[in-house]
Design a protein around this motif. Structure first.
Motif, short mmCIF file in Angstrom:
data_model
loop_
_atom_site.label_atom_id
_atom_site.label_comp_id
_atom_site.label_asym_id
_atom_site.label_seq_id
_atom_site.Cartn_x
_atom_site.Cartn_y
_atom_site.Cartn_z
N ARG A 59 0.83 -1.21 0.00
CA ARG A 59 0.00 0.00 0.00
C ARG A 59 0.87 1.26 0.00
O ARG A 59 0.57 2.24 -0.69
N ALA A 60 1.95 1.22 0.77
CA ALA A 60 2.83 2.38 0.86
C ALA A 60 3.50 2.68 -0.49
O ALA A 60 3.59 3.83 -0.91
N VAL A 61 3.97 1.63 -1.16
CA VAL A 61 4.58 1.83 -2.48
C VAL A 61 3.57 2.40 -3.46
O VAL A 61 3.86 3.33 -4.22
N GLU A 62 2.36 1.84 -3.43
CA GLU A 62 1.31 2.34 -4.32
C GLU A 62 1.05 3.83 -4.09
O GLU A 62 0.95 4.61 -5.04
N ARG A 63 0.95 4.24 -2.83
CA ARG A 63 0.66 5.64 -2.53
C ARG A 63 1.86 6.54 -2.84
O ARG A 63 1.71 7.65 -3.30
N TYR A 64 3.06 6.05 -2.57
CA TYR A 64 4.25 6.88 -2.73
C TYR A 64 4.52 7.19 -4.20
O TYR A 64 5.10 8.23 -4.53
N LEU A 65 4.12 6.29 -5.06
CA LEU A 65 4.32 6.50 -6.49
C LEU A 65 3.23 7.37 -7.10
O LEU A 65 3.20 7.58 -8.31
N ASN A 66 2.33 7.86 -6.24
CA ASN A 66 1.32 8.82 -6.66
C ASN A 66 1.85 10.22 -6.37
O ASN A 66 2.25 10.52 -5.25
N ARG A 195 -7.68 -1.14 0.94
CA ARG A 195 -7.94 0.26 0.64
C ARG A 195 -8.16 1.02 1.94
O ARG A 195 -8.34 0.40 2.99
N PRO A 196 -8.17 2.36 1.92
CA PRO A 196 -8.50 3.10 3.14
C PRO A 196 -9.86 2.65 3.68
O PRO A 196 -10.81 2.45 2.92
N LEU A 197 -9.93 2.46 4.99
CA LEU A 197 -11.16 2.04 5.68
C LEU A 197 -11.64 0.66 5.24
O LEU A 197 -12.82 0.35 5.33
N GLU A 198 -10.72 -0.16 4.75
CA GLU A 198 -10.99 -1.57 4.51
C GLU A 198 -10.08 -2.35 5.45
O GLU A 198 -8.88 -2.08 5.51
N ARG A 235 -5.25 1.42 12.94
CA ARG A 235 -4.45 1.04 11.77
C ARG A 235 -3.30 2.03 11.57
O ARG A 235 -2.15 1.62 11.32
N LEU A 236 -3.57 3.31 11.71
CA LEU A 236 -2.53 4.32 11.54
C LEU A 236 -1.46 4.18 12.62
O LEU A 236 -0.25 4.31 12.35
N LEU A 237 -1.87 3.90 13.85
CA LEU A 237 -0.89 3.68 14.92
C LEU A 237 -0.05 2.44 14.66
O LEU A 237 1.14 2.39 15.01
N HIS A 238 -0.66 1.44 14.05
CA HIS A 238 0.06 0.22 13.69
C HIS A 238 1.14 0.54 12.65
O HIS A 238 2.28 0.04 12.75
N TYR A 239 0.81 1.36 11.67
CA TYR A 239 1.83 1.79 10.69
C TYR A 239 3.01 2.45 11.41
O TYR A 239 4.18 2.17 11.12
N LEU A 261 2.43 7.08 3.50
CA LEU A 261 1.20 6.31 3.64
C LEU A 261 0.37 6.80 4.82
O LEU A 261 -0.86 6.93 4.72
N VAL A 262 1.03 7.08 5.94
CA VAL A 262 0.31 7.60 7.11
C VAL A 262 -0.38 8.91 6.77
O VAL A 262 -1.56 9.12 7.09
N ARG A 263 0.33 9.78 6.10
CA ARG A 263 -0.25 11.07 5.72
C ARG A 263 -1.46 10.88 4.82
O ARG A 263 -2.51 11.49 5.02
N SER A 264 -1.34 10.00 3.82
CA SER A 264 -2.42 9.77 2.87
C SER A 264 -3.66 9.22 3.56
O SER A 264 -4.78 9.70 3.37
N GLU A 265 -3.47 8.20 4.40
CA GLU A 265 -4.63 7.55 5.01
C GLU A 265 -5.21 8.37 6.16
O GLU A 265 -6.39 8.26 6.48
N ALA A 266 -4.40 9.19 6.80
CA ALA A 266 -4.93 10.11 7.80
C ALA A 266 -5.89 11.10 7.15
O ALA A 266 -6.96 11.40 7.69
N ASN A 267 -5.52 11.60 5.99
CA ASN A 267 -6.42 12.52 5.28
C ASN A 267 -7.69 11.81 4.83
O ASN A 267 -8.79 12.39 4.88
N SER A 268 -7.58 10.55 4.39
CA SER A 268 -8.76 9.80 4.00
C SER A 268 -9.69 9.58 5.19
O SER A 268 -10.91 9.71 5.07
N LEU A 269 -9.12 9.26 6.34
CA LEU A 269 -9.93 9.05 7.54
C LEU A 269 -10.61 10.34 7.96
O LEU A 269 -11.80 10.34 8.31
N ALA A 270 -9.88 11.44 7.94
CA ALA A 270 -10.46 12.73 8.32
C ALA A 270 -11.62 13.10 7.39
O ALA A 270 -12.67 13.57 7.85
N SER A 271 -11.44 12.87 6.11
CA SER A 271 -12.51 13.17 5.15
C SER A 271 -13.75 12.32 5.41
O SER A 271 -14.88 12.81 5.38
#
Length: 491
Positions: A59-66, A195-198, A235-239, A261-271
């Motif tokens: 997941r981190a590689v996928e997000r980082y290449l975005n 995926r986020p929230l999965e 999940r974020l704390l686990h990362y 990845l933490v940054r990306s999924e934190a924003n998804s969770l906040a949204s």
């Protein structure tokens, strides 16, 4: 929950959290169920954590290449930028993912697949070679799927080793590497990352007694929403535990990928909390608290990205500073949400460790296992005595207890224990009700006897845990809990 009246319905026993997790993966339920069966047979210590790390890295590689995760993209034109640093980060993350995959791979099956790969390269007959290639790419089993992804990452890592020797790695090159990596990740049959929230039943569990009790008291719709929020925060704390685990500088390059990845999924969770959780919270106090939590997560995540993550190249301590800031943020939001849901819960303000006490979890699990065994033994005794009315009352008490157990103690089990508990729960819940005929009752009595052995062995294993040394078993409290369920069934 200990002071509450236990549920009277005999139709309970459903694992709410597993249902929630599987609902987000309905289209892939068959693949994930097969993967669960495979994982239970992997003879490796800590296999669930290895699987989590592997999928986290995917997941981190996928997000980082975005490009959206390139935190300082606004600071310089992308078309003139050199992406050497980012590609080196990805290369290190892939290297770690390959090593984790090897740990998960059964040595015998791995050797067979490596040999088949070798044979494939030596064949002169294109028809046979083509058949072998297609057979491998079909990914009929989780080990084959894992091998295919590992081979792809090996090839991409070697490619990156050569690309990093170029004088400049431009935007087009960065994007092309991203396309290749993304294709291998999302087309994988059994290890496509979450995926986020999965969430995954293998490693996403809420192991706080207080938190589980708070969620169990909520109406079903609210319960689903807040369970999702808490699972997302944990999940974020686990990362972040993987960033802290690296110790002191210099940090491995993959840490930058994990923080993205933490940054990306934190924003998804906040949204999600802003658009879904807050509007559907029943009270104004909950709506205000969840909206404030969403805003705090979004605002602090942006601050950490702007002030800390942009300095990862220049400051050796930046990764630890970012991890500390994120950890404080997510822990604070967990405590705030628990206190909002249960204002009189007795938590000391801001104390996360009190909420996540492993000793409280072990004590609760030990008590629940003892009560479970007592209820099973009572039902078995009445069944063997052919006292049908008493047996039915005992089975009613047992089925009522299942709802209580799945909301609490079950979530505190280790993953390796789930299979035996799930099989017994399915047997009990799907049993024709009431169980008619001496043959059915005799078979059920034998199933109860065998499961009592499982419960007692698990009880003794929990009792031997170091954190329970010196903590005697409170039999009086356990008997009171057992008697409440028996009393409800007798009404």
């Amino acid at each position: 929950m200990d002071s509450a009246t236990p549920p009277a319905s005999p139709a309970s026993g459903r694992d709410f959290y597993a249902d929630l997790m599987r609902a987000s993966q309905a289209s892939r339920a068959g693949f994930l169920a097969e993967r669960e069966r495979w994982l239970r047979g992997v003879p490796v210590e800590g296999r669930e954590e290895l699987l989590f790390e592997f999928e986290m890295l995917l997941r981190a590689v996928e997000r980082y290449l975005n490009l959206n995760t390139v935190v300082d993209a606004g600071g310089r034109p992308l078309v003139t930028r050199d992406f050497h640093e980012e590609l080196a980060d990805v290369r290190d993350a892939m290297d770690r993912a390959i090593r984790v995959a090897r740990h998960l791979q059964d040595p015998d099956s791995d050797q067979k697949m490596v040999f088949r790969k070798y044979v494939e390269t030596q064949l002169a007959d294109d028809r046979i070679r083509r058949a072998l290639i297609e057979e491998a790419l079909d990914q009929d089993t989780p080990p084959e799927s894992l091998f295919v992804l590992r081979e792809a990452f090996d090839a991409l890592k070697n490619l990156l080793d050569h690309l990093l020797k170029l004088p400049v790695a431009n935007l087009g090159l960065f994007q092309d590497v991203g396309k290749l990596a993304l294709r291998e990740i999302v087309l994988n049959r059994y290890f496509r990352p979450f995926r986020p929230l999965e969430f995954r039943v293998e490693y996403d569990r809420l192991r706080s007694v207080r938190l589980l009790d708070v969620l169990a008291s909520l109406p079903e719709e609210q319960r689903t929403l807040f369970a999702t929020a808490f699972l997302g925060l944990f999940r974020l704390l686990h990362y972040l535990a993987y960033v802290d685990a690296e110790g002191v500088p210099p940090y491995p390059r993959r840490v930058r990928v994990l923080l993205a990845l933490v940054r990306s999924e934190a924003n998804s969770l906040a949204s999600w909390m802003h658009s879904e959780l807050s509007p559907k919270s029943h009270s104004k106090a909950l709506q205000a608290a969840t909206l404030r939590a969403a805003r705090d997560i979004a605002r602090e995540t942006e601050r950490v990205a702007r002030e800390v993550l942009v300095n990862l190249d220049r400051e050796p301590e930046a990764p630890s500073r970012a991890a500390a800031a994120f950890t404080t943020l997510f822990r604070t939001q967990v405590v705030i949400l628990v206190e909002t849901l249960s204002p009189n819960g007795g938590l000391t303000d801001g104390v996360f460790d009190e909420l996540l006490s492993p000793q409280d979890a072990a004590l609760r699990l030990r008590k629940d296992l003892w009560v479970y065994a007592q209820l099973c033994r009572t039902a078995e005794t009445h069944l063997r005595a052919e006292d049908v009315p008493a047996a039915e009352r005992a089975l009613d008490a047992l089925k009522a207890f299942l709802g209580y157990f799945h909301d609490g103690g079950y979530q505190l089990l280790r993953y390796a224990d789930y299979d035996a508990f799930d099989r017994f729960t399915s047997l009990l819940v799907e049993l024709p009700w009431p169980p008619e005929g001496p043959g059915i009752r005799a078979r059920l009595a034998e199933d109860l006897r065998r499961f009592v052995q499982t419960l007692e062995s698990t009880f003794h294993a929990v009792s031997r845990r170091t954190l329970l040394q010196g903590r005697g078993f409170d039999r009086q409290e356990a008997e009171a809990l057992r008697d409440r369920f028996l009393a409800v069934a007798a009404r």
